[in-house]
Design a protein around this motif. Sequence first.
Motif, PDB file in Angstrom:
ATOM      1  N   LEU A   1    -123.052  30.610  46.021  1.00  0.00           N
ATOM      2  CA  LEU A   1    -122.273  30.944  44.726  1.00  0.00           C
ATOM      3  C   LEU A   1    -120.721  30.473  45.023  1.00  0.00           C
ATOM      4  O   LEU A   1    -119.988  30.380  44.045  1.00  0.00           O
ATOM      5  N   GLY A   2    -120.658  30.472  46.452  1.00  0.00           N
ATOM      6  CA  GLY A   2    -119.090  30.033  46.625  1.00  0.00           C
ATOM      7  C   GLY A   2    -118.260  31.476  46.562  1.00  0.00           C
ATOM      8  O   GLY A   2    -117.110  31.485  46.451  1.00  0.00           O
ATOM      9  N   PHE A   3    -118.947  32.430  46.919  1.00  0.00           N
ATOM     10  CA  PHE A   3    -118.325  33.850  47.110  1.00  0.00           C
ATOM     11  C   PHE A   3    -118.992  34.656  48.127  1.00  0.00           C
ATOM     12  O   PHE A   3    -119.930  35.090  48.222  1.00  0.00           O
ATOM     13  N   GLY A   4    -118.118  34.985  49.184  1.00  0.00           N
ATOM     14  CA  GLY A   4    -118.628  35.536  50.320  1.00  0.00           C
ATOM     15  C   GLY A   4    -119.622  34.938  51.248  1.00  0.00           C
ATOM     16  O   GLY A   4    -119.586  33.633  51.043  1.00  0.00           O
ATOM     17  N   GLY A   5    -120.378  35.714  52.045  1.00  0.00           N
ATOM     18  CA  GLY A   5    -121.474  35.062  52.607  1.00  0.00           C
ATOM     19  C   GLY A   5    -122.739  35.418  51.981  1.00  0.00           C
ATOM     20  O   GLY A   5    -122.859  35.547  50.615  1.00  0.00           O
ATOM     21  N   ASP A   6    -123.823  35.575  52.569  1.00  0.00           N
ATOM     22  CA  ASP A   6    -125.158  36.052  52.154  1.00  0.00           C
ATOM     23  C   ASP A   6    -125.012  37.442  52.428  1.00  0.00           C
ATOM     24  O   ASP A   6    -125.021  37.994  53.574  1.00  0.00           O
ATOM     25  N   GLU A   7    -125.018  38.243  51.218  1.00  0.00           N
ATOM     26  CA  GLU A   7    -124.575  39.689  51.297  1.00  0.00           C
ATOM     27  C   GLU A   7    -125.447  40.725  50.869  1.00  0.00           C
ATOM     28  O   GLU A   7    -126.426  40.171  50.365  1.00  0.00           O
TER      29      GLU A   7
ATOM     30  N   SER B   1     -96.399  38.862  69.796  1.00  0.00           N
ATOM     31  CA  SER B   1     -95.221  39.771  69.496  1.00  0.00           C
ATOM     32  C   SER B   1     -95.516  41.068  70.083  1.00  0.00           C
ATOM     33  O   SER B   1     -94.824  42.081  69.636  1.00  0.00           O
ATOM     34  N   GLY B   2     -96.424  41.376  70.840  1.00  0.00           N
ATOM     35  CA  GLY B   2     -96.728  42.758  71.468  1.00  0.00           C
ATOM     36  C   GLY B   2     -97.599  43.726  70.744  1.00  0.00           C
ATOM     37  O   GLY B   2     -97.994  44.749  71.231  1.00  0.00           O
ATOM     38  N   VAL B   3     -98.399  43.015  69.989  1.00  0.00           N
ATOM     39  CA  VAL B   3     -99.337  43.867  69.284  1.00  0.00           C
ATOM     40  C   VAL B   3    -100.895  43.627  69.696  1.00  0.00           C
ATOM     41  O   VAL B   3    -101.080  42.402  69.346  1.00  0.00           O
ATOM     42  N   ALA B   4    -101.552  44.699  70.088  1.00  0.00           N
ATOM     43  CA  ALA B   4    -102.822  44.312  70.349  1.00  0.00           C
ATOM     44  C   ALA B   4    -103.604  44.440  69.167  1.00  0.00           C
ATOM     45  O   ALA B   4    -103.603  45.179  68.437  1.00  0.00           O
ATOM     46  N   VAL B   5    -104.483  43.417  69.224  1.00  0.00           N
ATOM     47  CA  VAL B   5    -105.413  43.185  68.019  1.00  0.00           C
ATOM     48  C   VAL B   5    -106.928  43.215  68.290  1.00  0.00           C
ATOM     49  O   VAL B   5    -107.328  42.634  69.221  1.00  0.00           O
ATOM     50  N   PHE B   6    -107.867  44.105  67.807  1.00  0.00           N
ATOM     51  CA  PHE B   6    -109.089  44.305  67.930  1.00  0.00           C
ATOM     52  C   PHE B   6    -109.643  43.905  66.474  1.00  0.00           C
ATOM     53  O   PHE B   6    -109.757  44.604  65.474  1.00  0.00           O
ATOM     54  N   VAL B   7    -110.507  42.682  66.641  1.00  0.00           N
ATOM     55  CA  VAL B   7    -111.093  42.391  65.019  1.00  0.00           C
ATOM     56  C   VAL B   7    -112.672  42.698  64.932  1.00  0.00           C
ATOM     57  O   VAL B   7    -113.286  42.398  65.831  1.00  0.00           O
ATOM     58  N   HIS B   8    -112.658  43.236  63.977  1.00  0.00           N
ATOM     59  CA  HIS B   8    -114.095  43.983  63.709  1.00  0.00           C
ATOM     60  C   HIS B   8    -114.877  42.922  63.250  1.00  0.00           C
ATOM     61  O   HIS B   8    -114.376  41.891  62.767  1.00  0.00           O
ATOM     62  N   GLU B   9    -116.264  43.125  63.165  1.00  0.00           N
ATOM     63  CA  GLU B   9    -117.174  42.184  62.907  1.00  0.00           C
ATOM     64  C   GLU B   9    -118.131  42.993  61.890  1.00  0.00           C
ATOM     65  O   GLU B   9    -118.897  43.898  62.184  1.00  0.00           O
ATOM     66  N   TRP B  10    -118.257  42.346  60.601  1.00  0.00           N
ATOM     67  CA  TRP B  10    -119.148  43.020  59.641  1.00  0.00           C
ATOM     68  C   TRP B  10    -120.581  42.717  59.923  1.00  0.00           C
ATOM     69  O   TRP B  10    -121.091  41.651  60.526  1.00  0.00           O
ATOM     70  N   ARG B  11    -121.428  43.626  59.525  1.00  0.00           N
ATOM     71  CA  ARG B  11    -122.938  43.270  59.453  1.00  0.00           C
ATOM     72  C   ARG B  11    -123.107  42.160  58.806  1.00  0.00           C
ATOM     73  O   ARG B  11    -122.836  41.887  57.921  1.00  0.00           O
ATOM     74  N   GLY B  12    -124.006  41.144  59.302  1.00  0.00           N
ATOM     75  CA  GLY B  12    -124.393  39.941  58.596  1.00  0.00           C
ATOM     76  C   GLY B  12    -123.445  38.809  59.009  1.00  0.00           C
ATOM     77  O   GLY B  12    -123.861  37.651  58.472  1.00  0.00           O
TER      78      GLY B  12
ATOM     79  N   ARG C   1    -128.975  39.917  59.818  1.00  0.00           N
ATOM     80  CA  ARG C   1    -128.514  38.996  58.647  1.00  0.00           C
ATOM     81  C   ARG C   1    -129.299  39.508  57.355  1.00  0.00           C
ATOM     82  O   ARG C   1    -130.307  40.310  57.471  1.00  0.00           O
ATOM     83  N   ALA C   2    -128.563  39.606  56.263  1.00  0.00           N
ATOM     84  CA  ALA C   2    -129.021  40.310  55.324  1.00  0.00           C
ATOM     85  C   ALA C   2    -130.169  39.428  54.380  1.00  0.00           C
ATOM     86  O   ALA C   2    -130.402  38.219  54.509  1.00  0.00           O
ATOM     87  N   GLY C   3    -131.033  40.271  54.114  1.00  0.00           N
ATOM     88  CA  GLY C   3    -132.234  39.822  53.530  1.00  0.00           C
ATOM     89  C   GLY C   3    -133.303  40.907  53.103  1.00  0.00           C
ATOM     90  O   GLY C   3    -132.729  41.940  52.969  1.00  0.00           O
ATOM     91  N   ARG C   4    -134.523  40.682  52.499  1.00  0.00           N
ATOM     92  CA  ARG C   4    -135.436  41.438  52.075  1.00  0.00           C
ATOM     93  C   ARG C   4    -135.705  42.804  53.062  1.00  0.00           C
ATOM     94  O   ARG C   4    -135.994  43.817  52.582  1.00  0.00           O
ATOM     95  N   ARG C   5    -135.648  42.373  54.213  1.00  0.00           N
ATOM     96  CA  ARG C   5    -135.842  43.175  55.398  1.00  0.00           C
ATOM     97  C   ARG C   5    -134.612  44.028  56.024  1.00  0.00           C
ATOM     98  O   ARG C   5    -134.929  44.883  57.075  1.00  0.00           O
TER      99      ARG C   5
END
Length: 283
Positions: free
Chosen positions: A180-186, A60-71, A78-82
């Motif tokens: 947990l079925g909620f988000g990813g490993d956050e 439809s003519g709209v350029a889209v830039f899809v961000h990527e979250w950390r992890g 990737r989220a973890g103790r370190r």
Amino acid sequence: MNAIDQPVLHEEIPLQSQDGHAYTLIARIPADASSALLWVPALGVAARHYLPFADALASSGVAVFVHEWRGNGSSSLRAGRRADWGYRDLVGTDLPLSHQALRNRLPGVPHRIGGHSLGGQLAACHAGQVPDDFAAIWLVGSGTPYWRTFPAPQGYALPFFYQFAPWLARACGALPGRRLGFGGDEARGLIRDWARVGLSGRYRAAGWPVDLEAGMRTVQAPVHGVLFDDDWLAPESSLRALMAKLPNSPAHVTMLHHAALGTRADHFAWMKQPQAVVDALLA
């Protein structure tokens, strides 16, 4: 040539922040783009899952830039103790980097920002830091997690989860969201910041001396929210409360039902059949 007839360029833009985090900004750019959208995913959702949405908007003519979250997805972390991060990193470092890439690529068209769920919340927070940069804010299945904005009985249960989730994230090194079925490993810091908003109703980024609430009050760009009538994660009362944090922005809400969507009217099903959402946002 009509917008729907335009060829669309598929781009993957490699980005790296000053702290070493690397990821890919996915872009769909029509040959004669009328505007550009910086799109921010939901918690735990990789950027690639929004490609049907990006393709539909690009047609439809709209350029889209899809961000990527950390992890997630193409992120080098990737989220973890370190490896830990919070809103300070997401809103203070990563979103400005993707925003600058959009500016560099398409400087001559109006820019919008938007997001799904948590992505919509943090898109609004980022808009508050650069209130003159965006012509509109698009929120899909989004709203504040503040427990008082949710109807009973869900609202009464949320404070318990907002206390349990940060505790579990600290104990495990990261929230095991996939189990947990909620988000990813956050990341622990992300869950801490998110839960604080859920309990207090105020957006803050631990360790970052920026008043996110004051920033949102300076935004004047119109806000369009799209909701789904079987989505308990983003009720209209929650979206309205988020919109109220942008008091100078004209607000409009569209509620979509399963008949219009052609699929379940829940938090995620629209991502595979996004045309009704695209039509609502462009109406």
